[in-house]
Motif scaffolding. Sequence first.
Motif, PDB file in Angstrom:
ATOM      1  N   LEU A  77       0.796  -1.231   0.000  1.00  0.00           N
ATOM      2  CA  LEU A  77       0.000   0.000   0.000  1.00  0.00           C
ATOM      3  C   LEU A  77       0.829   1.283   0.000  1.00  0.00           C
ATOM      4  CD1 LEU A  77      -2.763  -1.033   2.546  1.00  0.00           C
ATOM      5  CD2 LEU A  77      -3.082  -0.628   0.108  1.00  0.00           C
ATOM      6  N   GLY A  78       1.940   1.288  -0.705  1.00  0.00           N
ATOM      7  CA  GLY A  78       2.708   2.518  -0.836  1.00  0.00           C
ATOM      8  C   GLY A  78       3.835   2.646   0.167  1.00  0.00           C
ATOM      9  N   ARG A 105       2.742 -15.041  -8.040  1.00  0.00           N
ATOM     10  CA  ARG A 105       1.680 -14.298  -7.358  1.00  0.00           C
ATOM     11  C   ARG A 105       1.347 -13.020  -8.120  1.00  0.00           C
ATOM     12  NH1 ARG A 105       4.807 -16.258  -3.065  1.00  0.00           N
ATOM     13  NH2 ARG A 105       3.548 -17.639  -1.738  1.00  0.00           N
ATOM     14  N   ARG A 106       0.116 -12.595  -7.982  1.00  0.00           N
ATOM     15  CA  ARG A 106      -0.272 -11.254  -8.446  1.00  0.00           C
ATOM     16  C   ARG A 106       0.262 -10.268  -7.415  1.00  0.00           C
ATOM     17  NH1 ARG A 106      -6.161  -8.847  -7.668  1.00  0.00           N
ATOM     18  NH2 ARG A 106      -6.133  -7.042  -9.084  1.00  0.00           N
ATOM     19  N   TRP A 107       1.077  -9.327  -7.874  1.00  0.00           N
ATOM     20  CA  TRP A 107       1.743  -8.408  -6.938  1.00  0.00           C
ATOM     21  C   TRP A 107       1.423  -6.978  -7.367  1.00  0.00           C
ATOM     22  CZ3 TRP A 107       4.963 -10.612  -3.090  1.00  0.00           C
ATOM     23  CH2 TRP A 107       5.566  -9.682  -2.233  1.00  0.00           C
ATOM     24  N   ILE A 108       0.827  -6.226  -6.466  1.00  0.00           N
ATOM     25  CA  ILE A 108       0.392  -4.855  -6.754  1.00  0.00           C
ATOM     26  C   ILE A 108       1.212  -3.884  -5.920  1.00  0.00           C
ATOM     27  CG2 ILE A 108      -1.553  -3.252  -6.849  1.00  0.00           C
ATOM     28  CD1 ILE A 108      -2.034  -5.703  -8.544  1.00  0.00           C
ATOM     29  N   TRP A 109       1.881  -2.951  -6.613  1.00  0.00           N
ATOM     30  CA  TRP A 109       2.585  -1.859  -5.938  1.00  0.00           C
ATOM     31  C   TRP A 109       1.706  -0.609  -6.015  1.00  0.00           C
ATOM     32  CZ3 TRP A 109       6.917  -3.441  -3.573  1.00  0.00           C
ATOM     33  CH2 TRP A 109       7.696  -4.462  -4.132  1.00  0.00           C
ATOM     34  N   ILE A 110       1.178  -0.149  -4.883  1.00  0.00           N
ATOM     35  CA  ILE A 110       0.432   1.105  -4.838  1.00  0.00           C
ATOM     36  C   ILE A 110       1.430   2.244  -4.610  1.00  0.00           C
ATOM     37  CG2 ILE A 110      -1.332   2.424  -3.603  1.00  0.00           C
ATOM     38  CD1 ILE A 110      -2.484   0.069  -5.142  1.00  0.00           C
ATOM     39  N   ALA A 111       1.277   3.322  -5.358  1.00  0.00           N
ATOM     40  CA  ALA A 111       2.192   4.466  -5.228  1.00  0.00           C
ATOM     41  C   ALA A 111       2.034   5.123  -3.865  1.00  0.00           C
ATOM     42  CB  ALA A 111       1.922   5.482  -6.332  1.00  0.00           C
ATOM     43  N   GLY A 112       3.167   5.486  -3.272  1.00  0.00           N
ATOM     44  CA  GLY A 112       3.159   6.211  -2.005  1.00  0.00           C
ATOM     45  C   GLY A 112       3.776   7.580  -2.176  1.00  0.00           C
ATOM     46  N   THR A 124       2.451  -5.034 -10.819  1.00  0.00           N
ATOM     47  CA  THR A 124       1.602  -3.991 -11.387  1.00  0.00           C
ATOM     48  C   THR A 124       1.679  -2.745 -10.519  1.00  0.00           C
ATOM     49  OG1 THR A 124       0.088  -5.678 -12.240  1.00  0.00           O
ATOM     50  CG2 THR A 124      -0.752  -3.429 -12.099  1.00  0.00           C
ATOM     51  N   HIS A 125       1.951  -1.609 -11.149  1.00  0.00           N
ATOM     52  CA  HIS A 125       2.069  -0.336 -10.428  1.00  0.00           C
ATOM     53  C   HIS A 125       0.789   0.474 -10.625  1.00  0.00           C
ATOM     54  CE1 HIS A 125       6.463  -0.649  -9.615  1.00  0.00           C
ATOM     55  NE2 HIS A 125       6.386  -1.468 -10.643  1.00  0.00           N
ATOM     56  N   LEU A 126       0.121   0.810  -9.516  1.00  0.00           N
ATOM     57  CA  LEU A 126      -1.155   1.518  -9.581  1.00  0.00           C
ATOM     58  C   LEU A 126      -1.173   2.666  -8.573  1.00  0.00           C
ATOM     59  CD1 LEU A 126      -3.628  -1.535  -9.552  1.00  0.00           C
ATOM     60  CD2 LEU A 126      -2.913  -0.213 -11.556  1.00  0.00           C
ATOM     61  N   VAL A 127      -2.007   3.658  -8.846  1.00  0.00           N
ATOM     62  CA  VAL A 127      -2.272   4.705  -7.854  1.00  0.00           C
ATOM     63  C   VAL A 127      -3.181   4.149  -6.771  1.00  0.00           C
ATOM     64  CG1 VAL A 127      -3.337   6.961  -7.488  1.00  0.00           C
ATOM     65  CG2 VAL A 127      -1.893   6.572  -9.488  1.00  0.00           C
ATOM     66  N   HIS A 138      -2.884   4.553  -0.768  1.00  0.00           N
ATOM     67  CA  HIS A 138      -1.863   4.856   0.245  1.00  0.00           C
ATOM     68  C   HIS A 138      -2.410   5.733   1.363  1.00  0.00           C
ATOM     69  CE1 HIS A 138       1.977   5.380   2.092  1.00  0.00           C
ATOM     70  NE2 HIS A 138       2.025   6.676   1.841  1.00  0.00           N
ATOM     71  N   ILE A 139      -3.048   6.832   1.020  1.00  0.00           N
ATOM     72  CA  ILE A 139      -3.505   7.805   2.013  1.00  0.00           C
ATOM     73  C   ILE A 139      -5.023   7.831   2.044  1.00  0.00           C
ATOM     74  CG2 ILE A 139      -3.413  10.202   2.776  1.00  0.00           C
ATOM     75  CD1 ILE A 139      -0.820  10.543   1.271  1.00  0.00           C
ATOM     76  N   ALA A 140      -5.597   7.727   3.231  1.00  0.00           N
ATOM     77  CA  ALA A 140      -7.045   7.738   3.397  1.00  0.00           C
ATOM     78  C   ALA A 140      -7.655   9.034   2.883  1.00  0.00           C
ATOM     79  CB  ALA A 140      -7.400   7.546   4.875  1.00  0.00           C
ATOM     80  N   GLU A 141      -8.826   8.919   2.283  1.00  0.00           N
ATOM     81  CA  GLU A 141      -9.559  10.077   1.784  1.00  0.00           C
ATOM     82  C   GLU A 141     -10.817  10.278   2.622  1.00  0.00           C
ATOM     83  OE1 GLU A 141     -10.355   9.655  -2.358  1.00  0.00           O
ATOM     84  OE2 GLU A 141      -8.226   9.700  -2.932  1.00  0.00           O
TER      85      GLU A 141
END
Length: 234
Positions: A77-78, A105-112, A124-127, A138-141
């Motif tokens: 999560l970032g 594995r499916r691996w997701i990198w969330i931007a921090g 996979t790189h995602l926002v 990454h950051i709560a809204e």
Amino acid sequence: MTAHHFTLSGAPLAALPSGALHWPAAGLLAVSDLHLGKSERLARRGGTLLPPYDTAETLARLESAIAATDARTVVCLGDSFDDDAAARALPQGAEDRLLRLMAGRRWIWIAGNHDPGPAGLPGTHLVELAQGPLTFRHIAEPGARGEVSGHYHPKARLTLGGRRIARPCFLLDAARVILPAFGAYTGGLPTDAPVLDGLMGPGALAVLTGPRATALPMRAGQGRAPRPLAGSGG
């Protein structure tokens, strides 16, 4: 492994004692704020020197969490790296270990905010990631629902045996869960910080990491020794 089980937007989740979040029905494990390479980044910038074992310790903990849950998907999560240069400077042994964890594995990198760009690693790189009723970012809204985030490194402050301690913790309410930092050598923000108080709704829980995931009221429980609440084990 004694987890705290709860439901968020209809998804049954488990806050693990390690600080990882498990979604068994989806075969998904989420971790936040690994901050790999923190000691290298501090040394590079002339800051406080830390023993250079944080990356190895963090990867060992991640390896254990994946093995315990047999996760098919891992969402980071970032702030997975302390900065972009730390990602590029990852020691070969650490990179090989990470690649072995990622394999199959499916691996997701969330931007921090520390590592906004791709780290040059597979995955996979995602926002943010929307999966089923949940959104991982990454950051709560403010106002979000079904949200899984990190960033704040929440820590509960307690008095145990006459001694004040701070324990990393999850924060959760009916709308969201905020994960603790999973990385070694990471600081934290007290759960009574105004930004966290403003994000979390009435009845929010702080779920402490450690030998077992122990749930306390986020607001009323500060300064007392932890007592498991009903439903905190399992």
